[in-house]
Design an enzyme around this catalytic site. Sequence first.
Site, mmCIF file in Angstrom:
data_model
loop_
_atom_site.group_PDB
_atom_site.id
_atom_site.type_symbol
_atom_site.label_atom_id
_atom_site.label_comp_id
_atom_site.label_asym_id
_atom_site.label_seq_id
_atom_site.Cartn_x
_atom_site.Cartn_y
_atom_site.Cartn_z
ATOM 1 N N ASP A 180 -1.920 6.028 -27.083
ATOM 2 C CA ASP A 180 -0.735 6.996 -27.453
ATOM 3 C C ASP A 180 -1.897 7.858 -28.103
ATOM 4 O O ASP A 180 -2.919 8.100 -27.968
ATOM 5 C CB ASP A 180 -0.057 6.286 -28.671
ATOM 6 C CG ASP A 180 1.164 5.414 -28.057
ATOM 7 O OD1 ASP A 180 1.944 6.394 -27.301
ATOM 8 O OD2 ASP A 180 1.311 4.185 -28.070
ATOM 9 N N ASP A 181 -0.955 8.935 -29.037
ATOM 10 C CA ASP A 181 -1.496 10.111 -29.436
ATOM 11 C C ASP A 181 -2.471 10.905 -28.393
ATOM 12 O O ASP A 181 -2.095 11.139 -27.495
ATOM 13 C CB ASP A 181 -2.458 9.543 -30.947
ATOM 14 C CG ASP A 181 -1.518 9.239 -31.906
ATOM 15 O OD1 ASP A 181 -0.306 9.058 -31.809
ATOM 16 O OD2 ASP A 181 -1.918 8.844 -32.924
ATOM 17 N N HIS A 182 -3.727 10.907 -28.648
ATOM 18 C CA HIS A 182 -4.820 11.529 -27.926
ATOM 19 C C HIS A 182 -5.130 10.853 -26.595
ATOM 20 O O HIS A 182 -6.340 10.893 -26.258
ATOM 21 C CB HIS A 182 -5.887 12.058 -28.604
ATOM 22 C CG HIS A 182 -5.866 12.967 -29.991
ATOM 23 N ND1 HIS A 182 -5.414 12.378 -31.095
ATOM 24 C CD2 HIS A 182 -5.926 14.186 -30.102
ATOM 25 C CE1 HIS A 182 -5.035 13.138 -31.957
ATOM 26 N NE2 HIS A 182 -5.374 14.381 -31.220
#
Lengths: 737, 737
Positions: free
Chosen positions: B319-321
């Site tokens: 998730d995120d980056h």
Amino acid sequence: MSQSSLTYGDFTLPGEAGYEKLTLELAEKWGADTIRDSDGTQLSPEILDSGKAIYSTLCLVRSVQPWAREHQNQLQQNFLMSLPKIAARKTLTITPLEGYYDEQFVLNVSDNPKRWWQVFDRTTGQEVPKRHWSVNTKRGTVTIAEAVPGHTYTVNFLAFRIWEEISMYNHLTNNWGDREHLAAVDPMQPAVQKVILRFLDGWLDEHAATTVVRLTSMFYNFSWFWGSDHKTLRDRYTDWGDYAMTVSPRALKLFEKRYGYALTSEDFVQGGRYNSTHNPPTARYRDYMDFIHDFVISFGRECIAKIQAAGKKAYVFYDDHWVGVEPSSERFPEFGFDGLIKCVFNAFEVRLCAHAKGNCARELRLHPYLFPTGLKGEPTFAPGGNPTLDAKNFWIDARRGILRAPIDRIGLGGYLSLVEPFPDFQDYIAGVAQEFRRLKALHAGGKPWTAPFKVGVLTAWGDLRAWTCSGHFIKGVELYDVIEALSGLPVDVEFLSLADIAENGVPRGIKTIINCGAAGTAWSGGEHWADPAVEANLTAWVQRGGGLIGIGQPSALAQPGRTFRLAALLGVDQDTGDRLANGKYKFTPVAAGEVDGLGQHFITSDCTQVPVEGAQVHGLHVLDGDTAVLAARGSEPTLTVRAAGKGRSMYAAGFSFTPENTRLLHRALYWTSGYEAKWSDWNTSNVRTECAWFPQAKQLIVINNDGEPQTTTVKPTGARKAVTVDLEAHGIAVLDL
Amino acid sequence: MSQSSLTYGDFTLPGEAGYEKLTLELAEKWGADTIRDSDGTQLSPEILDSGKAIYSTLCLVRSVQPWAREHQNQLQQNFLMSLPKIAARKTLTITPLEGYYDEQFVLNVSDNPKRWWQVFDRTTGQEVPKRHWSVNTKRGTVTIAEAVPGHTYTVNFLAFRIWEEISMYNHLTNNWGDREHLAAVDPMQPAVQKVILRFLDGWLDEHAATTVVRLTSMFYNFSWFWGSDHKTLRDRYTDWGDYAMTVSPRALKLFEKRYGYALTSEDFVQGGRYNSTHNPPTARYRDYMDFIHDFVISFGRECIAKIQAAGKKAYVFYDDHWVGVEPSSERFPEFGFDGLIKCVFNAFEVRLCAHAKGNCARELRLHPYLFPTGLKGEPTFAPGGNPTLDAKNFWIDARRGILRAPIDRIGLGGYLSLVEPFPDFQDYIAGVAQEFRRLKALHAGGKPWTAPFKVGVLTAWGDLRAWTCSGHFIKGVELYDVIEALSGLPVDVEFLSLADIAENGVPRGIKTIINCGAAGTAWSGGEHWADPAVEANLTAWVQRGGGLIGIGQPSALAQPGRTFRLAALLGVDQDTGDRLANGKYKFTPVAAGEVDGLGQHFITSDCTQVPVEGAQVHGLHVLDGDTAVLAARGSEPTLTVRAAGKGRSMYAAGFSFTPENTRLLHRALYWTSGYEAKWSDWNTSNVRTECAWFPQAKQLIVINNDGEPQTTTVKPTGARKAVTVDLEAHGIAVLDL
């Protein structure tokens, strides 16, 4: 106005042999100056000699039986598309007529199929080379030799129509058994023209008592392709304005000679959609329409000249075989018709009739028809029916239109004998005739007052399809509702095409423009928005102060990031699913007034409930805080207003014709035009009533469109005081001011 | 299986300094082998020395502050589109950043705007010649010199991001005041790579106790563009899978060198839609994704090698980056990650995690997070909250997926101190950990039984976006509901792209294919249907015996006369308004069984009500009498089945994830595949329960997905007798057969 002028004239009564006394009594009671025959009725000598004008119906293209059946290659024909068929292997055989009604169609193999037919691979969209398919004329099949398994193929082919559609419909609906199947001949064939003209000469000789020939209509019926199974899919395709049934190799050859390019079967078939009026017309199809219109005028004029030379008038029925007649065309007056007769269910049809170009008489055929049952089989002149109430309801619908635009005559159709047991109906029609004559006289004195601005209705068709979409009202096509509302409002309306706007911009005098319809349709505009000049001219015009009303999916033609081409003006756009990742502006609705959930605004001032419209349009969102949301469905705006530069716009997710919605539209016209300060002039306080001010006659007409009594107040312009009127159900008041 | 293996291991617990006793007690109770830090928590020496494995989170691209702020031209950047603006006259000035959050974005004018930016006339769709516009770098404006009044213009421009989005979100959500704004550096810059690698060396030295580096994640966040007004339009654009935030002039130059052609700003901007995962990707964008994926692997491998050389494991947070990491890519194993951690709300996310290529450990981060409130602000570990019930509901959602696909570890995140007052939560998690270990052990013994056929899910993305659409569940995107249903069913599922089908046809083993989604989206397929090979290969395959399930607007790509490219197979099509004049087949619905309005059929046998779905799809109609209508909305079919050649198809106007609908889909898979005779094998009689048979272990697992006790019967294959089981709410039963 003398009383006598209200009791006599401008009324066409259907006579009926065997009921001579009733015919003449009702002619007297209703003030009929004219007696007509109807499908299924005859006029007897007693009636013909009554001193009234006599209408006789005549349909030329189906008048020449049995010659028609003996000359099948002179019958009318059209392109059809076979049902799509998937290839399982390299060879695929298609039976073109499969699924079509074999009493209507037979294959035309006498004109070379290799020249006129086309086979399409609908999976690729490409035409199959002619060398890859062949026709078995005996079996009526087409075999494709180089098919690709998994691809879907169709055949565009020519079929003669051996049973004329109106004859077919009446025959099958009324179970006429072995009565003759009439066929329609192709009027573009030289041999046919000779036969028709010869027939017409004879007919005119034989109809000495006839004073008006009521043509039904000219040569080509609206398109109506029947399926083989009448229970599950009788109407495979039907469109009131499509020219599909005018086609023939002869027409195509003459077209090519005239226009310098050839049309193909696919220009007509359009993947099975044909050229429905609901779809934006192609430029090629518009050329073809012009070509046919020219022919219908040319041969039509020849027939009309004969009728008039025989001392009779020529009236044309604005339905059935009306294709190519085009009363809204600038060329319509060239026919030289003496009259135009429109059957009306709605006010917009009154306006459609009035809108015809030139000076021929406009006559309305009112409902109910004098039949035992109505259109849906409900009783009319039969036990359980209430024909007087039916007549009232039809009349208040039509009357709104008659209030605004001049009509010359009204009349009825059907079996007069059926009204005998309904004396209240007989009385009511006498009153209707008087109301009509009063309104006609007022129009004769001068145009009624209209708002100080004009309204434009913008579609792909423009003026050629003014005051209609395609035939009678269709629920779900919201432009019908809009034009039905407009047809009774005191505003001057022009119908503009997208091409008009691209070429010339918005005409002077127009202060607000309505674009209403589903994406892709002729009403919203569809592909015609691809010309950027439309968007550019409209946008510049609104920015400079114009008004815009968008309803449904106005100006929809998707491009990445935008669905409505006029989204920036409306402040509303539709995400059809490709902008899920784009955040939507969280609006704060305009504070409600007296109606919960409905923002207080000039345009909503007469609403007593939230208009709930546009259930089929999803993904609506506002662009920013400059869009004022008056009504919403969850997070989706359904009614908004916005300042757009110096102009104003309104968006509504949908529209249906109701008194309150009509008022909302009326107010929106004033607001978007910037004329809201003039709103109170000649408007009624009660949305169930409407009024018309005839300045020359100094008479104010106030009508009650409702089945209950209503009270309403009208504010005249200038120093005159407001007038309050009580109206009975369906009533009318005439006030001298 | 020994009891001890059920009580210890494969569990990651969030430790918290200051709560050492609780940390170690719960580590014991839950059998945690690992302790992690969380955003906002620290691990104290007492915890670090507990003998557990230690996870430490690390986000490399925002790790190098203040260097990042001191080197603004080394920050990450992206293309943005300015808000559309209408020209009133020949000169038009646009402020590109208007409407965007100025703490996130600043204009990049250090890379030559004339080279990288583009100005578009959105009315014509054409780019404005570069000589016709200029940038005022001081004012941050673009002036167009040759604008056409009434046309709408936009500027595509580059902007640096000065505040990394996750830092920004946490900061603003938690009111962190003047706490530092972290910025993300651009890892493609050589100087940045040096700084990051140097930082990483130092970090590894300083984190001796860390055994697992939990990377959050690699280099590029999913796309998230904030608006200037956070109340009305915070998320101007956000997409979990879009590569927009990877762009830079350096990347574009390297791309051109590698691929031999140049990308433009519009390749990314797409008229303001950007490259949302919900839309079918262009071929150019897919090239760019491959290019970035290659870079992320290459530089990522360098970082991972350092971590592993330091004797630590490298786990990545999915998730995120995560952009460019692409766990579903065949190249994913090249990273050499030791583990992959997925935060899961739904079963499909479990399958997404399990679906990662290669052999790294799969770990799930379960909900609820140990926070006072949940995602929507509702209380969790706070007065009024019921974290145990929350945990049960999240667990039964995720468990369905764990039953079908092997997962290696589970764990929690947040503030451990919050669970202290909730002993029942502590007990429940201990039980969850045991249930998980039991299921893991069963998977270790061999794959659970699945149906004797494979199912294909067909989208524009295929396997690269298997088991997700774009991030967490979104209501209204029905493919989420479908994959959520599938993720707990005993069927093997493959995700196929339209391009796969065009190139290679349907893979062997697949017996039925699902195409589900709104017209134009990546899920339905949109423009990717323009390749006729897709339709042809699928059609031929179904005709030869394949199964097809269409949901919503399957295969929609309008052409005249047809909306669904697979209409002939489904026997259903949608008239979007351009076929109003084409008659629709009047179907007779299949006779209802026990449920009024629902046709009796194999696939509806377990329904107790009519599935009411697809409210957004209008104009549905059947093609002919070969389509059996099981449910309808007025005259529109909403659930149909059909024989298509030797194959079978089902159409549903929509789908939402419920136990009954999941069962209906499950049955439909069997019916369209032609395997309905095998239906009773290893299925539960009660739709609120599911089961999995592990043949090697000879154990049958039966789960209750409901919050009430349930009874269910399972019919094994072969001679074994049916088993009836009583299950408590949320319960599980393990049966030795």
